[in-house]
Structure formats: structure tokens, C-alpha cells
Enzyme design. Sequence first.
Site, mmCIF file in Angstrom:
data_model
loop_
_atom_site.group_PDB
_atom_site.id
_atom_site.type_symbol
_atom_site.label_atom_id
_atom_site.label_comp_id
_atom_site.label_asym_id
_atom_site.label_seq_id
_atom_site.Cartn_x
_atom_site.Cartn_y
_atom_site.Cartn_z
ATOM 1 N N GLU A 1 48.741 -56.196 -39.035
ATOM 2 C CA GLU A 1 49.609 -55.209 -38.444
ATOM 3 C C GLU A 1 51.183 -55.666 -38.938
ATOM 4 O OE1 GLU A 1 47.312 -53.581 -34.515
ATOM 5 O OE2 GLU A 1 49.275 -54.306 -34.307
ATOM 6 N N HIS B 1 27.747 -71.794 -45.713
ATOM 7 C CA HIS B 1 26.528 -71.268 -46.010
ATOM 8 C C HIS B 1 26.351 -69.960 -46.195
ATOM 9 C CE1 HIS B 1 25.074 -75.356 -45.704
ATOM 10 N NE2 HIS B 1 25.919 -75.479 -44.809
ATOM 11 N N LYS C 1 46.543 -43.802 -32.702
ATOM 12 C CA LYS C 1 46.436 -43.596 -31.282
ATOM 13 C C LYS C 1 47.006 -42.092 -30.938
ATOM 14 C CE LYS C 1 47.926 -48.249 -29.512
ATOM 15 N NZ LYS C 1 49.051 -49.011 -28.818
HETATM 16 O O1 PA5 Z 1 50.445 -55.433 -31.596
HETATM 17 C C1 PA5 Z 1 50.323 -54.595 -31.206
HETATM 18 O O2 PA5 Z 1 51.526 -54.110 -31.126
HETATM 19 C C2 PA5 Z 1 49.246 -53.744 -30.802
HETATM 20 O O3 PA5 Z 1 47.957 -54.196 -31.306
HETATM 21 C C3 PA5 Z 1 49.025 -53.553 -29.486
HETATM 22 O O4 PA5 Z 1 48.896 -54.618 -28.794
HETATM 23 C C4 PA5 Z 1 47.771 -52.736 -29.181
HETATM 24 O O5 PA5 Z 1 47.886 -51.650 -29.800
HETATM 25 C C5 PA5 Z 1 47.569 -52.420 -27.645
HETATM 26 O O6 PA5 Z 1 48.791 -51.798 -27.055
HETATM 27 P P1 PA5 Z 1 49.061 -51.857 -25.511
HETATM 28 O O7 PA5 Z 1 49.421 -53.243 -25.252
HETATM 29 O O8 PA5 Z 1 50.473 -51.064 -25.502
HETATM 30 O O9 PA5 Z 1 48.165 -51.064 -24.884
#
Ligand code: PA5
Length: 447
Positions: free
Chosen positions: A279, A308, A421
Site C-alpha cells: 500500500e 519444500h 472502498k
Molecule cells: O493502511 C491503511 O490505511 C488501510 O489498510 C486501512 O487500515 C484499512 O483500509 C482500514 O481502514 P480503517 O481503519 O479506516 O477502517
Amino acid sequence: MLQVDFTNLDAARVGPDRGVEWDRELAAFTPRLEAARDALWERAGAPEAMLGWVHLPEATDVLRSVQRFALSREDVTDVLVLGIGGSALGAKALDATLGGAGARLHFVDNVEPEPVAALFDRLDPRTTLVNVISKSGTTAETMAAFLLALDWLRRSLGDGWKRQVVVTTDPERGALRPFAERHGLASFTIPPDVGGRFSVFSPVGLVPLALAGVEVEALLTGARKANASARADVGENLPAQTALAQHLAWRKGQRISVLMPYSTRLALLPAWFVQLHAESLGKAYDRSGSRVHMGPTPLPAVGATDQHSQVQLFREGPFDKVVVFVRHREADRDLTLPAEEGLEELGYLFGKSLFQLLRAEAAATAHALAAARRPNYTIWIERPDAYHLGWLLQHLMWQTAFLGELWNVNAFDQPGVELGKRYTYALLGRPGYEELAEELARAGVKP
Ligand code: PA5
């Protein structure tokens, strides 16, 4: 102590020449790494820089309130952790290694009905605490699980449900904060300048881990060691150095970054790392708006198990990987392999310990890869305890931040995730997403 052995990074060389290229590259890159370090520390005070995670290991007031909360809830036997992505993966990985002394943690980070229903069937609402964790307070998966959990608690406990919920969310944004206030629920704050995947040392990770009996203070002490290293000169700056190792690999076309701890207890660490790198560094545009399509593909593995399985590919497949081993020097418990009459063929094992075997497996694999000119390096920790894992996770967060600087990409946003999202909201008819809903309809997309 956390140390890194880069010997096998220079995998094209063998014998006494090995490491020469690494030394030369480190010297050549020192000015750029110093500039990256200075830029990161300079920006660390600015809220919009999203570098608040740098300061989390120092937040002793937050630590104390988390510890007090955990102490006040010793009646809790199980914690239902509702969160996804950065709101789950860190605690999940650390609980798998360090949990066991306190409450059992159960993570709901998917919306497949059967496993969720099975949890509700199995758990006792009177002794289960629901920890809903969402920075945005809007993520559909987490909110759906929360709606179900509220209903489950209310049906058994009536008004008593309120004591069984703890909310971790942004101080202002999203639906969870006002909900917590309205019902007087216990709650913790995710600092606005800490992104999900960098939030494991905020209440996102600390609350469930403290309830699970993990030494959360030691996690933060370890994380401070990574901060100290990230401030140091490049020769001592391990995050800068491993970022450089990743950068050199990327430059040579080794664009798959494998993380392979030699430990079953650390088997979930790569999943946390995958999100962190994917990310943060998988970006279409750099910070000046040029199209770059950057980002190594992080790949999880676990030793010795994957010897393995994937190691065949790592050694003989395309020259497109850098393999990072995580190894520990000491075993907390060990088992000696007994001799057995009739199995003399296994005599080389008799009297050796299981940990000795694990160490030999790791060393053999690292060499086997290097001998096939497959670059790899090893991150060494003493043992997988809270102190060293705090250090390791913060180290990897720093590595990610350094790579963002080297590649001039914003490591702290996630536009691709956000778009996914929004499409989901549109498919489910959430008001405000009509335009996206039309786009999806035109494309014939149905839930
Ligand atoms: O790293 C990030 O920003 C994302 O992976 C969020 O943690 C994930 O989308 C969950 O979002 P939220 O904490 O707003 O529910």
C-alpha cells in the site's frame, strides 16, 4: 539487538570478494540516504506528513491508559477484534507470536458469513470484549461486523452491551466517535497523522495486545531502538541500509521482495509487511505527478516450511526476487533429538537439537540461493520477544519511509484502496455515490 547481514546481497560474487559491491553502493548512496533521513525527520513534526507513527513509541501516556484499561478488564476471556488492513494485521501478527498470557484474540477481518457466525456461536458475550477498530470509522467490512456484534451483545446482555465494547477510531472523523460518545463507551484514539498500516503501536495494536497479555511496554521500547537507528549516520542506520538493499534489488529487476522468517511463530509477520510495502510503495504517480508505476511485489514465505514449496522457484525461477530472511539467535525452549534403534540412517540428527536443525536449514537456504546468484540478506534478532519485534516492525516501517523518499512516492496515502472502498459503497447504494453507481451500471458490474 537487531542486526543485518548483507553478505549474500552481492550474490553474483562468491568467496572473499563478496560484499565489495555492497560497500561501494552504500558509500555511493550515502548522500541520498542522508538527505532522505533528514527530510523524514524534518517532516516528522508536520501533521500533514502522516509521520505520526514515528512518535508513537514515545507516547507513554497512551501506553499507560491502555495498560490501565487492560488491567481493569481482567474478566475478559476473549476479544473480538473488528478491523481490517492496517486496523488488524499488526495485532494479528504480534498476537500470533506473543499472545497467550491473557485473553484470546479473534480477528474479524473479512465478511465471509460462515466464520463470523461460527465466532458468534462459540463465544460467550458475557466475557467477550468487542474491540471495533477503524480509523475512518466508515470501512464497510468493519462496520458490518460491528452491526452484527452489537446485535449479538444486545440480545444476550440488554443494556449491559455497553461494557463489552471498546472503540478505537479517529478523534473526530467517522461514525464511530459520536457513537462511542453517545453511549459512553470506552474508547481510544488513532492519531490523525498515523495511517492504518503504520498504526500498530497506537491503540490499534496496543489495546488488543495488552488484553492478550503482551508486554506492550517492551514493544515500544524496542520500537524506540529502531527510531534511534533511523536517526543515525548511514553506516549505523539499518532502515536506510535495508531500504538501499531493496532499492538496489529493484534497480536490477529483482522486483519481488520476499520476507521469510524462519519461525512458525512469525508466520503472520509477512502478511503485515505485505500490506505495509504494497500500500505504501505501489503507486502510479510520484510526488511530482509523473506516472511511475513503482513498487516491489511483497511475497510472504516462512522457513523452513517453504523450503519444500517456494524455495525451488526462488532458487531456479526468474531472477526477479530479493529474499529477506528473519532469523533469531536464541531458542526459548529447545528439544533434543533422541537416538532410535533401527533408524541409524538418521544418526546425523541424533543428539542435535531442533533449533540447531532450524538454524542449519536457514543457513543452507541462504547459501543455496546465493550460490545460484539469488540475492538475499538476513535480519537477525536475538529472539522473537516483544522488545525485538517492536524493533523489527518499527524498522520495517522506517525502511518503507526511506524507500518512499528514494523513489519520491508518497508512502502514506492509498488512493487505490480508497477507490475500491468507494466502488463498494456505490454498489451497495450508499447515498453520495450515485455517480460511481452509474459508472458501475454502465460497465455491467453487479454485486
Ligand atoms: O493502511 C491503511 O490505511 C488501510 O489498510 C486501512 O487500515 C484499512 O483500509 C482500514 O481502514 P480503517 O481503519 O479506516 O477502517
